[in-house]
Design an enzyme around this catalytic site. Sequence first.
Site, PDB file in Angstrom:
ATOM      1  N   HIS A  99      21.084  51.784  17.463  1.00  0.00           N
ATOM      2  CA  HIS A  99      22.332  52.289  16.106  1.00  0.00           C
ATOM      3  C   HIS A  99      20.707  52.860  15.155  1.00  0.00           C
ATOM      4  O   HIS A  99      19.867  52.597  14.705  1.00  0.00           O
ATOM      5  CB  HIS A  99      22.169  50.951  15.391  1.00  0.00           C
ATOM      6  N   ASP A 127      22.714  45.412  19.279  1.00  0.00           N
ATOM      7  CA  ASP A 127      24.340  45.188  19.279  1.00  0.00           C
ATOM      8  C   ASP A 127      24.476  47.110  19.480  1.00  0.00           C
ATOM      9  O   ASP A 127      23.743  47.572  19.811  1.00  0.00           O
ATOM     10  CB  ASP A 127      24.516  45.039  17.950  1.00  0.00           C
ATOM     11  N   GLU A 128      25.486  46.991  20.303  1.00  0.00           N
ATOM     12  CA  GLU A 128      26.237  48.083  20.550  1.00  0.00           C
ATOM     13  C   GLU A 128      25.152  49.143  21.301  1.00  0.00           C
ATOM     14  O   GLU A 128      24.817  50.479  21.161  1.00  0.00           O
ATOM     15  CB  GLU A 128      26.876  48.757  19.722  1.00  0.00           C
ATOM     16  N   ALA A 129      24.902  48.762  22.483  1.00  0.00           N
ATOM     17  CA  ALA A 129      23.507  50.021  22.935  1.00  0.00           C
ATOM     18  C   ALA A 129      24.042  50.604  24.167  1.00  0.00           C
ATOM     19  O   ALA A 129      23.401  50.365  24.955  1.00  0.00           O
ATOM     20  CB  ALA A 129      22.529  49.205  22.963  1.00  0.00           C
ATOM     21  N   HIS A 130      25.151  51.002  23.920  1.00  0.00           N
ATOM     22  CA  HIS A 130      26.624  52.193  24.929  1.00  0.00           C
ATOM     23  C   HIS A 130      25.458  53.367  25.559  1.00  0.00           C
ATOM     24  O   HIS A 130      26.110  53.261  26.619  1.00  0.00           O
ATOM     25  CB  HIS A 130      27.145  52.037  24.605  1.00  0.00           C
TER      26      HIS A 130
END
Length: 522
Positions: A269, A332-335
């Site tokens: 993000h 979060d969501e550190a893809h």
Amino acid sequence: MYRRLSVLLAGAALPLALISAPAQASHPAIQLGSVLPAPTEVHPSNTTFRLDSHTVIEAPRSARNVADQLAKALRPATGYRLPVVDRAPHGAPAISLETGHAGARLGSEGYQLDVRKSGVSIRANANAGLFHGVQTLRQLLPAAIDASRRQHADWTVAGGQIVDVPRFGFRGAFLDEARHFHTPGEIKRYIDDISRFKINSLHLHLADDQGWRIQIDSWPKLTKISGGAGTGVDGVGGGYLTKAQYKDIVRYAADRYVTIIPEIDMPGHVNAAQVAYPELTCDGVAPEPRTDTDVGYSSLCIGKEITYKFVEDVIRELAAITPGPYLHIGGDEAHATTPADYVTFQQRVLPLVKKYGKTAYGWNEISRAPAATKAVAQYWSTDTSNADVAAAVANGMKVVMSPANKAYLDMKYDRNTVLGLSWAGFIEVRTAYDWDPGTLVTGVPESAVLGVEAPLWSETLRDIGDIEFMAFPRLPAIAELGWSSADDHDWESFRARLGAYGPRWVQQGVDFYRSPQIDWAS
Ligand code: ACM
């Protein structure tokens, strides 16, 4: 927008006389326990107190701030002077605020409210408890008390005693400043809205892929390049908080016993940061600015030293303007970060938060890093078990519960809701209310739960009207889960108290969702 239109039309259809009609003197006083969130103990008596033009507000100097806010809340609709005095003249009807020696049971946020014929007293060990007691008293007066102009109502309060203490010390709301920027005035209004329900923290999500929303002196291009007009979702809106504005919000919140928690989301993000500073990418090439709502595509460069200089500078500057104990580092969501890099990053960054005197707070993915055992994880998963979280909790990590399928205020109410998203499902009022933060997740016992937080992401929310429409009436459900005893959890009781609250939002100009699950009083 449809939502606005229908509400405006509904409002216009009401005859003005009906809105400003005086309450009938024969109206019974509101029942003592009819408060959101439900009080711990309610002992009604058969007396009443009547607020009138002679009433004074009595408070020690140390509680002047709370007394002044009470007077300010009651003056417009009553038209009474309600002077705030150190000591009420003998025999004068008074609302008395008293602090100290209120009993260990009340802790730092509890209060005792006594309503007698001669007056009302609110006692607490600290001003936070007085403030919460004042919110209860406001709800015990007729809904017309929230009108901005004088009403000819009978300002009678039911007699008896309330003793009220919170179940959890952490009761949070959340606002996404990154996807659409909300102004200081809008944030303050939301603080007013949430503090009525004894919410005591507001988490501000200050950076994401689209925009960077807080002044950082050592990295000025963050706001210069990524905080301007057009950096909101779909290129709508933009802006950022200067440090002076942020500090003013912190003070405003503190006056209402709300602690501000800033969040900088990382290592994912971060597109907006990388647009401003291409050296924060691994190849040094600036990415395109993005105002779409995809997630999981950006990552700080874990192997570059400048990453940690950037992170430390941001943490240091934010810690310096944040008196509260928590600093949220996202996670979060550190893809776009490999699992090994993710742990490497958190192992360096979690201790940095401590270095600047704060407790690290992060989305539940941080529990994958061993250092997270000293942090607080925000549980946003929709699963009722999570091995990483359970293991970290066994080693001391604390948790704030924000399950996305129950506590996310940006989820649509149902398929017809124009605003909001639905990736975690539709969340009607009962879904938001009927769960238990102390038992929801296997391996996360109540002893590990600090409390609850209600996130409100703003991909689709542009202004305070949109925010309020999604927050209300669900925020009080989360507030009750945080404040009221699990033994008192009762949908029918909550539903009745919520329905009775509707006219207050009308008076406050809060455009709330009229859920068909609730019988709304008119
Ligand atoms: C989240 O909703 N991505 C924490």
